[in-house]
Design a protein around this motif. Structure first.
Motif, PDB file in Angstrom:
ATOM      1  N   PRO A  11      54.721  51.882  45.146  1.00 47.11           N
ATOM      2  CA  PRO A  11      54.733  51.092  43.904  1.00 47.11           C
ATOM      3  C   PRO A  11      53.450  51.279  43.115  1.00 47.11           C
ATOM      4  N   ASP A  12      53.562  51.087  41.814  1.00 48.78           N
ATOM      5  CA  ASP A  12      52.421  51.229  40.913  1.00 48.78           C
ATOM      6  C   ASP A  12      51.846  49.858  40.586  1.00 48.78           C
ATOM      7  N   PRO A  13      50.638  49.547  41.098  1.00 48.23           N
ATOM      8  CA  PRO A  13      50.038  48.257  40.746  1.00 48.23           C
ATOM      9  C   PRO A  13      49.394  48.337  39.369  1.00 48.23           C
ATOM     10  N   SER A  14      49.794  47.449  38.511  1.00 45.74           N
ATOM     11  CA  SER A  14      49.230  47.378  37.161  1.00 45.74           C
ATOM     12  C   SER A  14      48.809  45.948  36.912  1.00 45.74           C
ATOM     13  N   GLY A  15      47.526  45.701  37.001  1.00 39.58           N
ATOM     14  CA  GLY A  15      47.043  44.333  36.860  1.00 39.58           C
ATOM     15  C   GLY A  15      47.487  43.514  38.056  1.00 39.58           C
ATOM     16  N   ASN A  16      48.067  42.353  37.804  1.00 39.24           N
ATOM     17  CA  ASN A  16      48.550  41.483  38.869  1.00 39.24           C
ATOM     18  C   ASN A  16      50.020  41.698  39.179  1.00 39.24           C
ATOM     19  N   VAL A  17      50.639  42.672  38.522  1.00 38.27           N
ATOM     20  CA  VAL A  17      52.062  42.932  38.688  1.00 38.27           C
ATOM     21  C   VAL A  17      52.237  44.283  39.349  1.00 38.27           C
ATOM     22  N   ILE A  18      53.220  44.381  40.227  1.00 38.86           N
ATOM     23  CA  ILE A  18      53.525  45.662  40.864  1.00 38.86           C
ATOM     24  C   ILE A  18      54.927  46.067  40.422  1.00 38.86           C
ATOM     25  N   TYR A  19      55.058  47.292  39.944  1.00 36.84           N
ATOM     26  CA  TYR A  19      56.337  47.796  39.476  1.00 36.84           C
ATOM     27  C   TYR A  19      56.976  48.665  40.542  1.00 36.84           C
ATOM     28  N   LYS A  20      58.302  48.530  40.684  1.00 39.00           N
ATOM     29  CA  LYS A  20      59.014  49.389  41.624  1.00 39.00           C
ATOM     30  C   LYS A  20      58.817  50.835  41.189  1.00 39.00           C
ATOM     31  N   GLU A  41      54.424  43.635  49.854  1.00 38.41           N
ATOM     32  CA  GLU A  41      53.961  43.710  51.237  1.00 38.41           C
ATOM     33  C   GLU A  41      54.061  45.147  51.734  1.00 38.41           C
ATOM     34  N   PRO A  42      53.153  45.564  52.614  1.00 40.56           N
ATOM     35  CA  PRO A  42      53.238  46.915  53.186  1.00 40.56           C
ATOM     36  C   PRO A  42      54.526  47.154  53.973  1.00 40.56           C
ATOM     37  N   SER A  43      55.235  46.084  54.327  1.00 43.19           N
ATOM     38  CA  SER A  43      56.496  46.233  55.062  1.00 43.19           C
ATOM     39  C   SER A  43      57.637  46.686  54.145  1.00 43.19           C
ATOM     40  N   GLN A  44      57.393  46.724  52.821  1.00 39.44           N
ATOM     41  CA  GLN A  44      58.406  47.183  51.868  1.00 39.44           C
ATOM     42  C   GLN A  44      58.263  48.689  51.674  1.00 39.44           C
ATOM     43  N   HIS A  45      59.387  49.393  51.799  1.00 42.20           N
ATOM     44  CA  HIS A  45      59.396  50.848  51.666  1.00 42.20           C
ATOM     45  C   HIS A  45      60.436  51.250  50.624  1.00 42.20           C
ATOM     46  N   PHE A  46      60.083  52.234  49.815  1.00 43.98           N
ATOM     47  CA  PHE A  46      60.955  52.737  48.759  1.00 43.98           C
ATOM     48  C   PHE A  46      61.150  54.232  48.958  1.00 43.98           C
ATOM     49  N   TYR A  47      62.411  54.679  48.864  1.00 47.66           N
ATOM     50  CA  TYR A  47      62.713  56.093  49.049  1.00 47.66           C
ATOM     51  C   TYR A  47      63.630  56.582  47.942  1.00 47.66           C
ATOM     52  N   ALA A  48      63.428  57.828  47.564  1.00 44.75           N
ATOM     53  CA  ALA A  48      64.344  58.525  46.660  1.00 44.75           C
ATOM     54  C   ALA A  48      64.803  59.777  47.386  1.00 44.75           C
ATOM     55  N   PHE A  49      66.059  60.115  47.212  1.00 37.71           N
ATOM     56  CA  PHE A  49      66.635  61.309  47.821  1.00 37.71           C
ATOM     57  C   PHE A  49      67.020  62.259  46.697  1.00 37.71           C
ATOM     58  N   PHE A  50      66.682  63.513  46.888  1.00 36.33           N
ATOM     59  CA  PHE A  50      66.951  64.527  45.872  1.00 36.33           C
ATOM     60  C   PHE A  50      67.835  65.628  46.429  1.00 36.33           C
ATOM     61  N   ASP A  51      68.740  66.104  45.584  1.00 35.75           N
ATOM     62  CA  ASP A  51      69.528  67.308  45.828  1.00 35.75           C
ATOM     63  C   ASP A  51      68.961  68.319  44.844  1.00 35.75           C
ATOM     64  N   GLY A  52      68.017  69.115  45.317  1.00 32.60           N
ATOM     65  CA  GLY A  52      67.299  69.998  44.403  1.00 32.60           C
ATOM     66  C   GLY A  52      66.447  69.159  43.478  1.00 32.60           C
ATOM     67  N   GLN A  53      66.680  69.272  42.170  1.00 33.55           N
ATOM     68  CA  GLN A  53      65.918  68.512  41.178  1.00 33.55           C
ATOM     69  C   GLN A  53      66.563  67.172  40.824  1.00 33.55           C
ATOM     70  N   ASN A  54      67.785  66.928  41.308  1.00 35.52           N
ATOM     71  CA  ASN A  54      68.519  65.723  40.940  1.00 35.52           C
ATOM     72  C   ASN A  54      68.271  64.587  41.913  1.00 35.52           C
ATOM     73  N   GLU A  55      67.826  63.449  41.394  1.00 33.57           N
ATOM     74  CA  GLU A  55      67.716  62.261  42.228  1.00 33.57           C
ATOM     75  C   GLU A  55      69.131  61.715  42.413  1.00 33.57           C
ATOM     76  N   VAL A  56      69.563  61.578  43.664  1.00 29.99           N
ATOM     77  CA  VAL A  56      70.950  61.202  43.930  1.00 29.99           C
ATOM     78  C   VAL A  56      71.107  59.891  44.693  1.00 29.99           C
ATOM     79  N   VAL A  57      70.078  59.429  45.389  1.00 22.28           N
ATOM     80  CA  VAL A  57      70.154  58.184  46.150  1.00 22.28           C
ATOM     81  C   VAL A  57      68.806  57.474  46.061  1.00 22.28           C
ATOM     82  N   ARG A  58      68.862  56.134  45.965  1.00 21.31           N
ATOM     83  CA  ARG A  58      67.663  55.295  46.000  1.00 21.31           C
ATOM     84  C   ARG A  58      67.861  54.223  47.057  1.00 21.31           C
TER      85      ARG A  58
END
Length: 151
Positions: A11-20, A41-58
Motif C-alpha cells: 500500500p501507498d501511505p500518503s499522509g495519515n491515509v493508506i491507499y490500496k 496492519e502488516p498482516s494485510q497482504h495484497f496480490y495481483a496476478f498477471f497473464d503476460g501484461q494483463n492484470e487478471v486477478v486481484r
C-alpha cells in the motif's frame, strides 16, 4: 496454456491515509479496490496476478489467528489466511484463472488454511472442494464461510 505471475503489492501511505495498491481499472469492481485503508496492519497482504501484461486477478488477504466466532469453527487451529476480496477481471472469467490463482495463494501460504466469505460466489468456492460453514446465529442472512483443507 496461461501462466500466471503473482506480484505482492504494498500500500501507498500518503499522509495519515493508506491507499490500496491497485490501479484504477474498468475490469474490476472499483468500490473494492480503490478505497482507502485506515489502520493498515502488516498482516494485510495484497496480490495481483498477471497473464503476460494483463492484470487478471486481484486478492486481499489478512492473516488471522482466529475466525469470526459467529461461524461454525473448522477442526484445525489457526493461523488462517482470510481472503477478504478476490476478483477475476471481467474479461477473463470462466477460464480457470481464479482456480489457478487460488492454488498459487495456497502454495504461497504453505499449509495455512485459506478462508473465504462468499458474497454470491458459493459455486466457485465449493468447486475448490473447500468446506462450507454457516453463521450459527444468522444462517441464511450472512455469507457462508469456506475453508480449505490445510494439507
Amino acid at each position: 496454456m496461461v501462466v500466471l505471475t503473482l506480484i505482492k503489492l504494498k500500500p501507498d501511505p500518503s499522509g495519515n491515509v493508506i491507499y490500496k495498491p491497485f490501479s484504477e481499472s474498468d475490469d474490476f469492481s472499483a468500490d473494492w479496490w480503490e478505497d482507502t485503508i485506515y489502520g493498515f496492519e502488516p498482516s494485510q497482504h495484497f496480490y495481483a496476478f498477471f497473464d503476460g501484461q494483463n492484470e487478471v486477478v486481484r486478492v486481499e488477504i489478512e492473516l488471522q489467528d482466529a475466525l469470526n466466532a459467529g461461524y461454525e469453527q473448522p477442526g484445525h487451529p489457526g493461523p488462517y489466511a482470510v481472503i477478504h476480496f478476490f476478483e477475476v477481471s471481467e474479461d477473463h472469467r470462466r477460464r480457470g484463472l481464479g482456480t489457478d490463482a487460488v492454488q498459487l495463494i495456497a502454495d504461497r501460504y504453505g499449509g495455512t488454511p485459506l478462508v473465504a466469505f462468499s458474497a454470491g460466489a458459493d459455486e466457485f468456492w465449493g468447486s475448490l472442494g473447500w468446506e462450507r460453514y454457516e453463521h450459527t446465529t444468522e444462517p441464511g442472512h450472512s455469507h457462508p464461510m469456506f475453508v480449505s483443507d490445510p494439507e
